[in-house]
Enzyme design. Structure first.
Site, mmCIF file in Angstrom:
data_model
loop_
_atom_site.group_PDB
_atom_site.id
_atom_site.type_symbol
_atom_site.label_atom_id
_atom_site.label_comp_id
_atom_site.label_asym_id
_atom_site.label_seq_id
_atom_site.Cartn_x
_atom_site.Cartn_y
_atom_site.Cartn_z
ATOM 1 N N ARG A 58 39.124 9.554 -16.733
ATOM 2 C CA ARG A 58 39.555 9.651 -18.131
ATOM 3 C C ARG A 58 38.417 9.297 -19.095
ATOM 4 O O ARG A 58 38.449 9.647 -20.268
ATOM 5 C CB ARG A 58 40.796 8.771 -18.399
ATOM 6 C CG ARG A 58 41.244 8.775 -19.869
ATOM 7 C CD ARG A 58 42.717 8.508 -20.054
ATOM 8 N NE ARG A 58 43.162 7.315 -19.352
ATOM 9 C CZ ARG A 58 42.892 6.059 -19.729
ATOM 10 N NH1 ARG A 58 42.201 5.822 -20.812
ATOM 11 N NH2 ARG A 58 43.338 5.048 -19.010
ATOM 12 N N TYR A 111 41.571 27.300 -39.146
ATOM 13 C CA TYR A 111 42.444 27.575 -37.996
ATOM 14 C C TYR A 111 43.829 26.944 -38.223
ATOM 15 O O TYR A 111 43.932 25.749 -38.527
ATOM 16 C CB TYR A 111 41.761 26.998 -36.760
ATOM 17 C CG TYR A 111 42.500 27.171 -35.469
ATOM 18 C CD1 TYR A 111 42.695 28.437 -34.915
ATOM 19 C CD2 TYR A 111 42.989 26.065 -34.773
ATOM 20 C CE1 TYR A 111 43.365 28.587 -33.708
ATOM 21 C CE2 TYR A 111 43.656 26.209 -33.564
ATOM 22 C CZ TYR A 111 43.840 27.480 -33.046
ATOM 23 O OH TYR A 111 44.503 27.623 -31.852
ATOM 24 N N ASP A 186 34.138 23.448 -37.504
ATOM 25 C CA ASP A 186 34.643 24.139 -36.321
ATOM 26 C C ASP A 186 33.679 25.300 -36.080
ATOM 27 O O ASP A 186 33.662 26.271 -36.822
ATOM 28 C CB ASP A 186 36.070 24.641 -36.602
ATOM 29 C CG ASP A 186 36.691 25.338 -35.398
ATOM 30 O OD1 ASP A 186 35.947 25.922 -34.589
ATOM 31 O OD2 ASP A 186 37.933 25.314 -35.281
ATOM 32 N N LYS A 211 37.234 29.846 -25.830
ATOM 33 C CA LYS A 211 36.824 31.162 -26.315
ATOM 34 C C LYS A 211 35.556 31.606 -25.574
ATOM 35 O O LYS A 211 35.592 31.770 -24.379
ATOM 36 C CB LYS A 211 36.661 31.119 -27.839
ATOM 37 C CG LYS A 211 37.821 30.382 -28.556
ATOM 38 C CD LYS A 211 39.144 31.125 -28.431
ATOM 39 C CE LYS A 211 40.377 30.280 -28.703
ATOM 40 N NZ LYS A 211 40.453 29.596 -29.977
HETATM 41 C C1 LIG Z 1 41.313 28.543 -30.491
HETATM 42 C C2 LIG Z 1 40.723 27.827 -31.641
HETATM 43 C C3 LIG Z 1 40.874 26.450 -31.781
HETATM 44 C C4 LIG Z 1 41.755 25.607 -30.878
HETATM 45 O O1 LIG Z 1 41.280 25.562 -29.584
HETATM 46 P P1 LIG Z 1 42.248 25.358 -28.313
HETATM 47 O O2 LIG Z 1 41.266 25.282 -27.205
HETATM 48 O O3 LIG Z 1 43.135 26.557 -28.266
HETATM 49 O O4 LIG Z 1 43.005 24.100 -28.539
HETATM 50 C C5 LIG Z 1 40.243 25.840 -32.846
HETATM 51 N N1 LIG Z 1 39.527 26.537 -33.727
HETATM 52 C C6 LIG Z 1 39.351 27.864 -33.623
HETATM 53 C C7 LIG Z 1 38.536 28.574 -34.631
HETATM 54 C C8 LIG Z 1 39.953 28.555 -32.575
HETATM 55 O O5 LIG Z 1 39.826 29.858 -32.499
#
Ligand SMILES: *Cc1c(COP(=O)(O)O)cnc(C)c1O
Length: 393
Positions: A58, A111, A186, A211
């Site tokens: 963890r 997001y 982000d 992604k």
């Molecule tokens: C998918 C996404 C997230 C969240 O990520 P998860 O791995 O699905 O929790 C955050 N920001 C953007 C721009 C995303 O496309």
């Protein structure tokens, strides 16, 4: 042109110490929850300084650490922690710098679940507001006006979600720094290859690794990259106490994904540029939102701060009728209908019409918007698929 030789080396080799695992070319998955110690003093030492010892997964794990070393090196950070999802990373970063009575300022289209998290935090007395990007208006001025005495975080996306507008990252970082406000971005869209927010003065860079970093639509994970003092603070608090650590197997899949990230991104970019150019000249398309297009209002900002473009974009057709949008989406064969993006496969996702229309208006997102993630398939087949779909109404 940035040549990416450093990034290619990092993706392939950084953080790997083959002699420690019998010369195996691929590091093993350390699929263990705990580590054992030779004596009393050794475990006491590990407890005292957990971030630098293996004690419990963890906290730290050797497979996970290889991934963290690669990600922080790619973005010129001092350290990185990987989480069980992008949202686990985002919520941990926000929690680390807010308490009751604080204000978070979001800049650009954000997001959806991140905004929902901000909404959720209202129950702890934390407030937020959003500054949207409008063409022709000075974003810096708008941000400055929106800063409150209790603003603790400026949180941005560039390109923004769904609309893919850009903001001048360096200018916002400077403004925030002068006021002692922590900045987070982000950086998922651009990947650690194509945008280096920490080099532009941003304090914390966050990724959904679900992604492009994973790239094969088989992992959900997230990461925070920052200075060591910030990562240590998050490690001992939100990371270990929320318990949102990535699993060793997921980390191993991401190490595998990173090996081909530079190659995949080259192809995503090449395909996406051709698809965007096709959409732009199609008579049934009203508008294409892709910062790689020379006609895009944010192209010049992009040239300053992006080293490349990924494969996610949106467009509007010359009809706002839901039946026409439905026809276009349903006519696609190669583009599959689904959420998420950044995998090998091409995806299409319309903005849903219905009870969220007020929310879309608040965020200045057009009702007819269709998002596509351009994958690694043959680009002429992808264009043919869209051409056919766009002739369906
Ligand atoms: C998918 C996404 C997230 C969240 O990520 P998860 O791995 O699905 O929790 C955050 N920001 C953007 C721009 C995303 O496309």
């Amino acid at each position: 042109m940035h040549d990416f030789s450093e990034e290619k080396y990092i993706c392939a080799h950084e953080g790997e110490e083959h002699e420690k695992y019998f010369g195996a070319v691929v590091p093993p998955i350390f699929e263990n929850s705990l580590f054992v110690f030779k004596d009393y003093d050794a475990i006491v030492e590990a407890f005292k300084n957990e971030k630098d010892h293996y004690l419990y997964t963890r906290g730290t794990n050797p497979t996970v650490e290889i991934l963290e070393k690669k990600l922080s090196a790619l973005e010129h950070g001092e350290a990185c922690k990987c989480f069980t999802s992008g949202m686990a990373a985002i919520s941990a970063a926000i929690d680390a710098f807010t308490s009751q009575g604080d204000h978070i300022l979001f800049v650009n289209n954000i997001y959806g679940p991140t905004l929902r998290y901000a909404e959720y935090l209202k129950k702890y007395g934390i407030e937020y507001s959003i500054v949207l990007v409008d063409e022709g208006k000075d974003i810096l001025e708008k941000v400055e006006e929106a800063i409150r005495p209790n603003t603790k975080i400026i949180y941005l996306e560039s390109p923004g979600t769904m609309t893919f507008k850009l903001v001048d990252i360096k200018a916002i970082a400077e403004l925030a720094k002068a006021k002692g406000i922590i900045t987070m971005i982000d950086n998922t869209w651009a990947t650690p290859l194509y945008q280096k927010p920490l080099d532009m003065g941003i304090d914390i860079s966050i990724h959904s690794c679900s992604k492009y970093i994973g790239g094969h639509s088989d992992v959900v994970a997230g990461a925070i990259i920052s200075r060591r003092d910030i990562i240590n603070k998050i490690f001992y608090n939100e990371f270990q106490l929320h318990g949102g650590n990535i699993g060793p197997f997921e980390a191993w899949l991401l190490i595998r994904g990173l090996r081909t990230l530079p190659l995949r991104m080259e192809k995503h970019q090449e395909n996406a540029m051709k698809v965007a150019e096709f959409l732009e000249q199609n008579k049934n398309v009203e508008r294409v939102n892709y910062p790689g297009l020379k006609s895009n209002p944010y192209y010049e900002i992009g040239r300053k701060q992006l080293k490349g473009y990924s494969g996610l974009m949106s467009f509007e057709i010359k009809s706002n009728k839901i039946d026409d949008i439905r026809r276009v989406v349903n006519s696609c064969r190669i583009f599959k209908i689904g959420v998420s993006w950044g995998g090998y496969e091409s995806l299409i996702l319309p903005v849903f019409h219905g009870d969220n229309e007020d929310e879309l208006k608040r965020l200045n997102i057009p009702l007819g918007l269709i998002r596509i993630s351009v994958g690694l398939e043959d680009v002429n087949s992808l264009i043919g698929d869209l051409e056919n779909a766009l002739s369906s109404f």
